[in-house]
Write an enzyme that holds these catalytic residues in place. Structure first.
Site, PDB file in Angstrom:
ATOM      1  N   ARG A 157       0.845  -1.198   0.000  1.00  0.00           N
ATOM      2  CA  ARG A 157       0.000   0.000   0.000  1.00  0.00           C
ATOM      3  C   ARG A 157       0.873   1.237   0.000  1.00  0.00           C
ATOM      4  NH1 ARG A 157      -4.964  -1.953   4.015  1.00  0.00           N
ATOM      5  NH2 ARG A 157      -5.271  -3.924   2.895  1.00  0.00           N
ATOM      6  N   ARG A 181       1.830   0.970  10.389  1.00  0.00           N
ATOM      7  CA  ARG A 181       1.435   1.382   9.037  1.00  0.00           C
ATOM      8  C   ARG A 181       2.642   1.313   8.115  1.00  0.00           C
ATOM      9  NH1 ARG A 181      -3.186   3.940   7.657  1.00  0.00           N
ATOM     10  NH2 ARG A 181      -3.615   4.247   9.870  1.00  0.00           N
ATOM     11  N   ARG A 197       0.570  -6.699  12.432  1.00  0.00           N
ATOM     12  CA  ARG A 197      -0.072  -6.088  13.590  1.00  0.00           C
ATOM     13  C   ARG A 197      -0.278  -7.114  14.707  1.00  0.00           C
ATOM     14  NH1 ARG A 197      -4.329  -1.390  11.479  1.00  0.00           N
ATOM     15  NH2 ARG A 197      -2.728  -0.166  10.400  1.00  0.00           N
TER      16      ARG A 197
END
Length: 425
Positions: free
Chosen positions: A260, A275, A389
């Site tokens: 991403r 992130r 995560r």
RNA sequence: GGAAGGGUGGGUGAGUGGCUUAAACCAGCGGUUUGCUAAACCGUCGUAGGAUGUCAAGUCCUACCGGGGGUUCGAAUCCCCCCCCUUCCGCCA
């Protein structure tokens, strides 16, 4: 992708549902365009019928050696009008399609109202946050203290938003992924898939990332896109297919890297592994019968929760409100894991029922035994779970005062029996 | 990267400019026959859109043969570009 006939027939209902997403009315504009398009189509088709008839006569006359000048003149007269009618009809069709493609799915009736994440509704909690005799650290501090998580090295190789894991932490990532896949294939009935990580435009269009969200993706110099989630290849496996009703539901799981660009996320979660431009995820995808998709959604969410339960990680389940849901979803549950270092719950899974929205874009259908026609399938996807995560959550929840991190029991067989990760010398 | 051959309805597969309104077969559906099953026979059977109609039945029209463009009065068929598949060669983990 919405059905223009549905919008034409229930414009008020459609706009009302869109308004729950905070969007303005489009149904009347679409209905008006649609009417113009159909009028143009009718005119075009009538001219085609005339031309076809004249052409047929030309063939007959010529076969008998006659002179077809009258018919040839008739067709010649039609030609220009035919051309402009076709252009007009196509232009209107494109205008409608472009509009339709940009409209998100309608929220299900039971999705809470609200315009952002503050309106999400907590459904349940599981597990108690651990109590520490010391101030718990955030995962990046724990990882660096272990000497097994290196953001500097990753920056050297790739820049910001990447990480290098080493030794026991690299193995922990692998162990988590293997544990999740074993659970979903062994106990939850999912079939493991190893899909391509590079896909074509069509696949991303089918799941709804394109044409609107290309900014969030990485693109290779061949024109391929790097997948942002395994939802894209897994769901698109049924693209253009007609599945036997008896085969539903199809349940698929895959471990893949996800890429991403995080466009627009500058300044958010810049530290740590929360992130990243690249992370691995075990994805769950179901292709379901329309009547069974709501139950399948609950089941899928339970499968994702099971991972956290087995790992002893506290979490809560949130029902996303209309304004916080993704483009293709009609209903979404987020699972948020407790992070002691950050002292808050953070998203670790998102499970969505997309209804027939993606199926319509992909033309993915099923046929019942003996049925004449076909119907669109429903598609669902969920993380089960985001591996990076989950690793973060384990570091923060299982950290010890001496800087070590306990390995949850469920993972020890995958860690060669290792029960604690200690600082690297 | 080079060469050759392909892509036609749910499936197999015929189709070199008008006789295609896409053959035939298989599968499906309905029926006949039949102690039961099977077989045989008959019928039916693509998708999308439009017009008309009572939001019906029906009737009529148009488009669709991998995608896009072109030639032509007329294209599944001829030409161009692209995508995909197969085989061979080259390179390669």
């Amino acid at each position: 992708m919405h059905d223009i006939r549905f919008i034409r027939e229930k414009p008020a209902f459609f706009d009302k549902a869109l308004a729950r997403r905070g969007l303005g009315s489009v149904a009347l504009q679409l209905a008006e365009l649609d009417q113009r398009r159909r009028a143009a189509q009718t005119a075009f088709q009538e001219m085609q019928a005339k031309r076809n008839e004249a052409s047929r006569q030309i063939g007959e006359v010529k076969k008998q050696g006659g002179d077809a000048a009258a018919q040839l003149a008739e067709v010649a007269a039609l030609k220009e009008a035919l051309g402009t009618a076709e252009i007009q009809e196509k232009a209107l069709g494109k205008e409608i399609d472009d509009l339709l493609m940009g409209i998100p799915n309608l929220p299900a009736d039971d999705v809470p109202d609200g315009k952002d994440e503050t309106a999400n509704v907590e459904l349940r909690r599981n597990g108690k946050p651990p109590v520490f005799s010391f101030a718990p650290l955030e995962h990046d501090a724990i990882g660096e203290r272990l000497g097994l998580m290196d953001f500097g090295a990753a920056a050297k190789l790739s820049g910001a938003r990447f990480v290098v894991l080493k030794g026991a932490l690299a193995r922990l990532e692998r162990a988590l992924a293997a544990f999740m896949l074993d659970l979903h294939t062994g106990e939850n009935g999912y079939t493991e898939i190893n899909p391509p990580f590079l896909v074509r435009d069509e696949a991303l269009f089918g799941t709804g990332q394109l044409p609107k969200f290309g900014e969030d993706l990485f693109r290779a110099n061949t024109g391929h896109w790097l997948i942002p989630t395994a939802e894209v290849p897994l769901t698109n496996l049924v693209q253009g297919e007609i599945v036997d009703e008896a085969q539903l539901p199809l349940r698929m799981t895959a471990l893949t890297p996800c890429f991403r660009s995080e466009a627009g996320a500058a300044g958010r979660d810049t530290r740590g592994m929360i992130r990243q431009h690249q992370f691995s995820k075990v994805e769950l995808v179901s292709i379901a019968h329309p009547d069974a998709s709501a139950a399948e959604h609950e089941r899928m969410t339970a499968c994702a929760e099971m991972v956290l339960q087995r790992l002893g990680l506290p979490y809560r389940v949130m029902a996303l409100c209309c304004g916080d849901m993704g483009f293709s979803a009609m209903k979404t549950y987020d699972i948020e894991v407790w992070l002691p270092g950050q002292n808050c719950y953070r998203e670790i899974s998102s499970c969505s029922n997309c209804g027939d929205f993606q199926a319509r874009r992909m033309n993915a259908r099923f046929r019942g035994a003996g049925d004449k026609g076909t119907r669109f399938v429903h598609t669902l996807n969920g993380s089960g779970l985001a591996v990076g995560r989950t690793l973060v959550a384990i570091l923060e929840n299982y950290q010890q005062s001496d800087g070590a991190v306990l390995v949850p029991e469920a993972l020890r067989p995958y860690m060669g029996g290792l029960d604690r990760i200690v600082p690297h010398v």
